[in-house]
Design a protein around this motif. Structure first.
Motif, PDB file in Angstrom:
ATOM      1  N   GLU A   1       0.810  -1.221   0.000  1.00 20.78           N
ATOM      2  CA  GLU A   1       0.000   0.000   0.000  1.00 20.78           C
ATOM      3  C   GLU A   1       0.844   1.272   0.000  1.00 20.78           C
ATOM      4  OE1 GLU A   1      -2.105   1.545   3.181  1.00 20.78           O
ATOM      5  OE2 GLU A   1      -0.973   0.596   4.760  1.00 20.78           O
ATOM      6  N   ARG A   2       2.066   1.230   0.509  1.00 20.93           N
ATOM      7  CA  ARG A   2       2.896   2.445   0.515  1.00 20.93           C
ATOM      8  C   ARG A   2       3.907   2.461  -0.630  1.00 20.93           C
ATOM      9  NH1 ARG A   2       5.814   0.984   6.237  1.00 20.93           N
ATOM     10  NH2 ARG A   2       7.407  -0.456   5.507  1.00 20.93           N
ATOM     11  N   ARG A   3       3.663   1.644  -1.632  1.00 22.43           N
ATOM     12  CA  ARG A   3       4.527   1.615  -2.805  1.00 22.43           C
ATOM     13  C   ARG A   3       4.406   2.916  -3.585  1.00 22.43           C
ATOM     14  NH1 ARG A   3      -0.282  -0.502  -4.144  1.00 22.43           N
ATOM     15  NH2 ARG A   3      -1.087  -0.196  -6.262  1.00 22.43           N
ATOM     16  N   HIS A   4       5.334   3.152  -4.509  1.00 25.26           N
ATOM     17  CA  HIS A   4       5.268   4.310  -5.398  1.00 25.26           C
ATOM     18  C   HIS A   4       4.363   3.949  -6.579  1.00 25.26           C
ATOM     19  CE1 HIS A   4       9.416   5.903  -3.841  1.00 25.26           C
ATOM     20  NE2 HIS A   4       8.436   6.059  -2.983  1.00 25.26           N
ATOM     21  N   ARG A   5       3.109   4.354  -6.495  1.00 28.10           N
ATOM     22  CA  ARG A   5       2.127   3.935  -7.483  1.00 28.10           C
ATOM     23  C   ARG A   5       2.430   4.444  -8.888  1.00 28.10           C
ATOM     24  NH1 ARG A   5      -0.269   3.849  -2.728  1.00 28.10           N
ATOM     25  NH2 ARG A   5      -1.852   2.249  -2.300  1.00 28.10           N
ATOM     26  N   GLU A   6       3.204   5.513  -8.983  1.00 30.00           N
ATOM     27  CA  GLU A   6       3.534   6.031 -10.308  1.00 30.00           C
ATOM     28  C   GLU A   6       4.421   5.067 -11.094  1.00 30.00           C
ATOM     29  OE1 GLU A   6       6.511   7.783  -7.356  1.00 30.00           O
ATOM     30  OE2 GLU A   6       4.350   7.364  -7.461  1.00 30.00           O
ATOM     31  N   ASN A   7       5.009   4.084 -10.394  1.00 29.82           N
ATOM     32  CA  ASN A   7       5.855   3.090 -11.058  1.00 29.82           C
ATOM     33  C   ASN A   7       5.096   1.822 -11.422  1.00 29.82           C
ATOM     34  OD1 ASN A   7       8.085   4.785 -10.825  1.00 29.82           O
ATOM     35  ND2 ASN A   7       8.713   3.929  -8.856  1.00 29.82           N
ATOM     36  N   ASP A   8       3.804   1.757 -11.094  1.00 25.15           N
ATOM     37  CA  ASP A   8       3.002   0.588 -11.462  1.00 25.15           C
ATOM     38  C   ASP A   8       2.873   0.505 -12.981  1.00 25.15           C
ATOM     39  OD1 ASP A   8       2.694   0.108  -8.804  1.00 25.15           O
ATOM     40  OD2 ASP A   8       0.554   0.584  -8.714  1.00 25.15           O
TER      41      ASP A   8
ATOM     42  N   LYS B   1      -7.346   1.487   7.377  1.00 28.28           N
ATOM     43  CA  LYS B   1      -6.684   2.627   6.743  1.00 28.28           C
ATOM     44  C   LYS B   1      -5.728   2.255   5.610  1.00 28.28           C
ATOM     45  CE  LYS B   1      -7.015   5.633  10.805  1.00 28.28           C
ATOM     46  NZ  LYS B   1      -6.323   6.557  11.725  1.00 28.28           N
ATOM     47  N   VAL B   2      -5.781   1.037   5.125  1.00 25.52           N
ATOM     48  CA  VAL B   2      -4.915   0.667   4.011  1.00 25.52           C
ATOM     49  C   VAL B   2      -5.436   1.283   2.717  1.00 25.52           C
ATOM     50  CG1 VAL B   2      -4.196  -1.514   5.068  1.00 25.52           C
ATOM     51  CG2 VAL B   2      -6.148  -1.471   3.497  1.00 25.52           C
ATOM     52  N   ASN B   3      -4.539   1.471   1.770  1.00 20.86           N
ATOM     53  CA  ASN B   3      -4.918   1.980   0.459  1.00 20.86           C
ATOM     54  C   ASN B   3      -4.689   0.870  -0.562  1.00 20.86           C
ATOM     55  OD1 ASN B   3      -5.397   3.284  -1.922  1.00 20.86           O
ATOM     56  ND2 ASN B   3      -3.988   4.963  -1.572  1.00 20.86           N
ATOM     57  N   LEU B   4      -5.750   0.177  -0.904  1.00 18.29           N
ATOM     58  CA  LEU B   4      -5.680  -0.899  -1.894  1.00 18.29           C
ATOM     59  C   LEU B   4      -6.661  -0.613  -3.022  1.00 18.29           C
ATOM     60  CD1 LEU B   4      -5.358  -3.949   0.510  1.00 18.29           C
ATOM     61  CD2 LEU B   4      -3.598  -3.066  -1.012  1.00 18.29           C
ATOM     62  N   GLN B   5      -6.615   0.612  -3.473  1.00 18.38           N
ATOM     63  CA  GLN B   5      -7.490   1.048  -4.553  1.00 18.38           C
ATOM     64  C   GLN B   5      -7.284   0.183  -5.794  1.00 18.38           C
ATOM     65  OE1 GLN B   5      -7.202   5.214  -5.388  1.00 18.38           O
ATOM     66  NE2 GLN B   5      -8.367   5.103  -7.283  1.00 18.38           N
ATOM     67  N   GLY B   6      -8.391  -0.324  -6.321  1.00 26.92           N
ATOM     68  CA  GLY B   6      -8.319  -1.113  -7.544  1.00 26.92           C
ATOM     69  C   GLY B   6      -7.788  -2.519  -7.369  1.00 26.92           C
ATOM     70  N   ALA B   7      -7.591  -2.970  -6.136  1.00 30.08           N
ATOM     71  CA  ALA B   7      -7.025  -4.302  -5.901  1.00 30.08           C
ATOM     72  C   ALA B   7      -8.010  -5.400  -6.275  1.00 30.08           C
ATOM     73  CB  ALA B   7      -6.599  -4.443  -4.444  1.00 30.08           C
ATOM     74  N   ASN B   8      -7.461  -6.587  -6.548  1.00 28.71           N
ATOM     75  CA  ASN B   8      -8.265  -7.742  -6.929  1.00 28.71           C
ATOM     76  C   ASN B   8      -8.431  -8.669  -5.731  1.00 28.71           C
ATOM     77  OD1 ASN B   8      -9.452  -9.977  -8.058  1.00 28.71           O
ATOM     78  ND2 ASN B   8      -7.713 -10.531  -9.346  1.00 28.71           N
TER      79      ASN B   8
END
Length: 373
Positions: free
Chosen positions: A185-192, A212-219
């Motif tokens: 969740e704290r990864r650099h999403r711009e590198n996805d 409070k995790v950010n797993l937007q769009g997760a499967n």
């Protein structure tokens, strides 16, 4: 070396030519001065002599300028060669440094992968954090590491855990999995990678704490999230179809546009959650608590909403077509209109707002103490 050998005779030749030209100009100037001295009247000789000296000085100055310009050009040429050599050296050094860094990253990556399977929990956690560091240091390895970490979860937390797995080992796995999710969740999403998603499908994450995790769009397709906690979590556009969220706690969670098709949400709690345009097609929300939730534009087509509570929820443009509202509490909802419940199922146990009437097709249940007609 070849350039220096070629330049030495060339420089000597140029110097010789320059000196010869200079000498010829001096001799010519003297002869001209002598001739003028000899043929000129006595009163003009001094004047002619001064003109000859001026001409000689001018010629000498021009030759000096030419020689200086030549050597200045040579100096600039030498400087350019030095700069090119320095650039080539710097480029080679950069390439060597990049190669060394790539080698180091490869070695760190291989070692971390090996340590992920270690029995000691501290070694596993160290490996996970090492992979996180590599993902931050190397943009090219970022998504590969995300896939490795999600694969670790899928392999170590399958839907059906082996019965022989000890409780102590299960607790260790849960700790490692929670750390993995934190790293993800704290990864650099711009590198996805484009159109990529975090894949935690078909895993057993029951009772896991994902507040409070950010797993937007997760499967999360088919994932067991029974009694999991998602307080204030970001699951926007996540795919939770066919997942098990029975007794899950999702207070103020963001599930806007989430896919919850066929999901088991029995007794799940969504107080204050954002469920705008979420898809609950055929989902089981029996006994679910949706008080204060924003359900604007949500789709409950064919969903089981028996005994669910919508107190204070925003039901603007919600689709209840063929949904079962038997025993549901809708009295204090906002923006619910008569037409929205006309095609839904319900009975006298369904509590509606005062401004709405039960549709004609709702059957009235007969209470045990009432005489039957």
């Amino acid at each position: 070396m070849s350039d220096n050998k070629t330049d030495t005779p060339r420089n000597s030749f140029i110097f010789l030519i320059s000196f010869t030209v200079f000498a010829l100009f001096i001799i010519s100037s003297v002869m001209v001065a002598y001739f003028l001295w000899d043929i000129s009247p006595s009163d003009e000789r001094l004047k002619n002599e001064m003109e000859a000296l001026k001409t000689t000085a001018t010629i000498f100055g021009v030759i000096a300028v030419l020689i200086n310009a030549y050597y200045a050009a040579k100096r600039w040429e030498a400087m350019d060669k030095s700069a090119d050599a320095a650039n080539k050296t710097a480029k080679a050094a950069l390439q060597n440094a990049q190669a060394a860094q790539d080698k180091q990253i490869t070695e760190r990556f291989a070692k971390a992968i090996e340590q992920l399977g270690n029995e000691k929990i501290e070694t596993r956690l160290g490996a996970i954090y090492t992979l996180e560091r590599i993902a931050k240091d190397s943009k090219d390895d970022h998504w590969t590491i995300m896939e490795v970490l999600t694969a670790f979860v899928r392999v170590n937390a399958p839907l059906k855990l082996q019965e022989e797995v000890k409780k102590e080992e299960v607790l260790k796995l849960r700790t490692a999995i929670r750390v993995v999710i934190t790293v993800i969740e704290r990864r650099h999403r711009e590198n996805d990678l484009e159109d990529s998603m975090i894949d935690l499908s078909e895993t057993n994450l029951s009772e896991v704490n994902l507040n409070k995790v950010n797993l937007q769009g997760a499967n999360f397709i088919g994932t067991n999230l029974q009694a999991a906690e998602f307080k204030e979590a970001n699951l926007q556009q996540a795919n939770l179809s066919s997942a098990n969220l029975e007794d899950a706690y999702l207070r103020k969670a963001n599930l806007q546009e989430a896919n919850l098709t066929g999901t088991n949400l029995q007794r799940a709690k969504f107080p204050g959650a954002n469920l705008q345009e979420a898809n609950f097609l055929g989902a089981n929300l029996q006994g679910a608590y949706l008080s204060g939730a924003n359900l604007q534009g949500a789709n409950f087509w064919g969903a089981n909403l028996q005994g669910s509570s919508f107190s204070g929820a925003n039901l603007q443009a919600v689709n209840f077509q063929t949904a079962d509202l038997t025993g549901a509490y809708l009295e204090e909802t906002k923006n619910l209109e008569q037409q929205q419940i006309e095609s839904a199922k319900g009975d006298r146990t369904t509590i509606l707002p005062e401004n709405l009437q039960p549709p004609e097709h709702w059957k009235t249940k007969v209470l045990p103490f009432e005489p039957q007609r």
